[in-house]
Design a protein around this motif. Structure first.
Motif, PDB file in Angstrom:
ATOM      1  N   ASN A  25     -33.100   4.752  38.679  1.00 48.78           N
ATOM      2  CA  ASN A  25     -31.702   4.005  39.404  1.00 48.78           C
ATOM      3  C   ASN A  25     -31.815   2.782  40.482  1.00 48.78           C
ATOM      4  O   ASN A  25     -30.873   2.091  39.767  1.00 48.78           O
ATOM      5  N   GLY A  68     -26.902   4.497  32.387  1.00 55.88           N
ATOM      6  CA  GLY A  68     -25.818   2.663  32.394  1.00 55.88           C
ATOM      7  C   GLY A  68     -26.436   1.823  33.521  1.00 55.88           C
ATOM      8  O   GLY A  68     -26.614   0.569  33.117  1.00 55.88           O
ATOM      9  N   TYR A  69     -26.695   2.926  34.300  1.00 53.74           N
ATOM     10  CA  TYR A  69     -27.058   1.789  35.682  1.00 53.74           C
ATOM     11  C   TYR A  69     -28.110   1.270  34.853  1.00 53.74           C
ATOM     12  O   TYR A  69     -28.830   0.005  35.151  1.00 53.74           O
ATOM     13  N   GLU A 129     -28.132  -1.584  32.972  1.00 53.37           N
ATOM     14  CA  GLU A 129     -27.581  -2.655  33.675  1.00 53.37           C
ATOM     15  C   GLU A 129     -28.460  -3.484  34.180  1.00 53.37           C
ATOM     16  O   GLU A 129     -28.428  -4.943  34.299  1.00 53.37           O
ATOM     17  N   LEU A 163     -30.369   2.041  24.907  1.00 50.58           N
ATOM     18  CA  LEU A 163     -28.681   1.985  24.678  1.00 50.58           C
ATOM     19  C   LEU A 163     -28.668   2.588  23.601  1.00 50.58           C
ATOM     20  O   LEU A 163     -27.392   3.376  23.366  1.00 50.58           O
ATOM     21  N   TYR A 205     -28.252   5.857  25.137  1.00 48.22           N
ATOM     22  CA  TYR A 205     -26.985   6.390  25.759  1.00 48.22           C
ATOM     23  C   TYR A 205     -26.165   6.504  24.702  1.00 48.22           C
ATOM     24  O   TYR A 205     -24.997   7.081  25.569  1.00 48.22           O
ATOM     25  N   GLN A 234     -18.770   3.870  33.641  1.00 48.46           N
ATOM     26  CA  GLN A 234     -19.788   3.145  33.121  1.00 48.46           C
ATOM     27  C   GLN A 234     -20.009   2.533  31.897  1.00 48.46           C
ATOM     28  O   GLN A 234     -20.799   1.858  32.018  1.00 48.46           O
ATOM     29  N   THR A 257     -21.214  -1.206  31.842  1.00 51.42           N
ATOM     30  CA  THR A 257     -22.638  -1.365  30.803  1.00 51.42           C
ATOM     31  C   THR A 257     -22.612  -2.370  29.449  1.00 51.42           C
ATOM     32  O   THR A 257     -23.299  -2.738  29.176  1.00 51.42           O
TER      33      THR A 257
END
Length: 394
Positions: free
Chosen positions: A201, A260-261, A264, A286, A289, A317, A321
């Motif tokens: 990340n 999430g980082y 994104e 995704l 996640y 987040q 995201t």
């Protein structure tokens, strides 16, 4: 979910943060203790690790008893700044504009000096398992969030100083961070100039920042470096779409907000570059996640394989995201379920959000960067997406 509840939760949070003038404690600020600094073993790795973990894990806030003051945190100020920029986009009010100028000026004063470009670190010494960071040591993480916020502040205020400082961070990323290369020539940026770790990340945040700066400068070197670092991280994505935190043996956990980082940042690189060759990595990531980090009741899980601890950063987040990936509408029900649960279970009557809920010993300490700044930023993203909400009339 009743929008009035969301707006009320935000306004109470906003009131609390402003009353504190955006200063606060942090989960990792234990080494700021004047008592610890006076101890003969304060310069050794294990005592520093143990002291930080004591303060991070304790449900009781020990800081006021051992001389840890509330301070500005550059990354936290950056998040607040970005949040007020979002609010101004939503409703161009003088109040928001004044806050933007105030916070931008604060964060400019907090720069770390002596590096190749503009950069920022944390307001405390930080002992990690892999390395030690003295107070003020710049990191790619803090620098990226501050620079991104300054770009947003430029768009609102048209003050070139903000944009010029943000653009100058490219030199810190390209010249001061260490790189670890693979056999294909792709690489991972280090967390800071003092380490050689490969944390996905963190490296991807560097990629995101370079691609953002490219949109203003057109310098192809920035995109070339960004793509190589994105490629490095995507090669280390697991077949099921997950990422471990990093490459070291003790970095093999899989957690919510760092995933999430990653998503994104890869999406941001693709948006700014027009290069869509990492779509599969984003889609797989995704799906993993959304399927593994949130319960049916709306509880946001820190790790992929256990519910507790429940960390407020995971809620923020999720909102950020899905907003940044353009996946809002199809996931709106889940967003509101998680946000509703968080407001009901993690917001104090005084307005701030708790740090973590655990099976035993909840931590309700009002950390400014980790909890309040992230939730403030997340609420602002929520309001940008929900166009029917008018904050002025509520």
């Amino acid at each position: 979910m009743n929008k009035l509840i969301i707006v009320d939760a935000f306004l109470r949070l906003k009131s609390y943060c402003e009353s504190q003038q955006f200063r606060g404690w942090d989960p990792y600020d234990g080494l700021n203790s004047r008592l610890f600094q006076a101890m003969p073993f304060s310069g050794y790795r294990f005592p520093r690790l143990a002291w930080i973990q004591l303060f991070k894990r304790s449900p009781i806030n020990l800081r006021q008893f051992v001389g840890v003051s509330k301070e500005y945190n550059a990354k936290g100020i950056g998040l607040f700044l970005h949040g007020y920029c979002n609010l101004y986009k939503k409703e161009p009010r003088e109040e928001y504009l004044n806050r933007i100028k105030e916070l931008a000026d604060i964060v400019l004063e907090l720069q770390s000096k002596g590096y190749s470009g503009a950069c920022w670190g944390y307001n405390f010494d930080w002992q990690a398992r892999a390395f030690f960071q003295p107070k003020g040591t710049p990191t790619v993480v803090a620098t990226t969030f501050v620079a991104s916020a300054l770009m947003e502040a430029y768009l609102v205020t048209k003050k070139l100083d903000y944009l010029e400082v943000a653009i100058d961070t490219q030199h810190f990323i390209l010249k001061d961070l260490n790189r670890t290369y693979d056999d294909d020539g792709d690489f991972s940026f280090s967390y800071s100039p003092l380490d050689h770790t490969q944390v996905y990340n963190a490296s991807l945040l560097g990629s995101r920042l370079l691609s953002q700066i490219y949109t203003y400068t057109g310098i192809t070197e920035l995109l070339e470096a960004a793509k190589k670092s994105v490629s490095f991280a995507c090669k280390h994505q697991q077949k099921n779409g997950a990422w471990a935190y990093g490459t070291l043996p003790f970095h093999q956990w899989i957690d919510n907000f760092h995933t999430g980082y990653n998503l994104e940042c890869i999406a941001a690189y693709q948006c700014h570059s027009g290069d869509d060759c990492f779509n599969e990595a984003v889609d797989k990531g995704l799906a993993y996640y959304l399927e593994n980090f949130f319960t049916n009741e709306g509880i946001p899980k820190y790790y992929n394989n256990q519910t507790y601890p429940v960390d407020v950063h995971t809620t923020s987040q999720l909102i950020i995201t899905l907003s940044r990936l353009g996946k809002w509408t199809e996931n709106k029900e889940q967003i509101e379920k998680v946000l509703s649960w968080t407001i009901a279970n993690m917001q104090d009557k005084r307005g701030f959000f708790y740090y973590q809920l655990k099976k035993t010993g909840n931590s309700k300490i009002p950390y400014m960067r980790w909890a309040q700044a992230w939730m403030f930023y997340a609420f602002s993203e929520y309001f940008l997406q929900e166009r029917d909400i008018n904050l002025t009339n509520m």
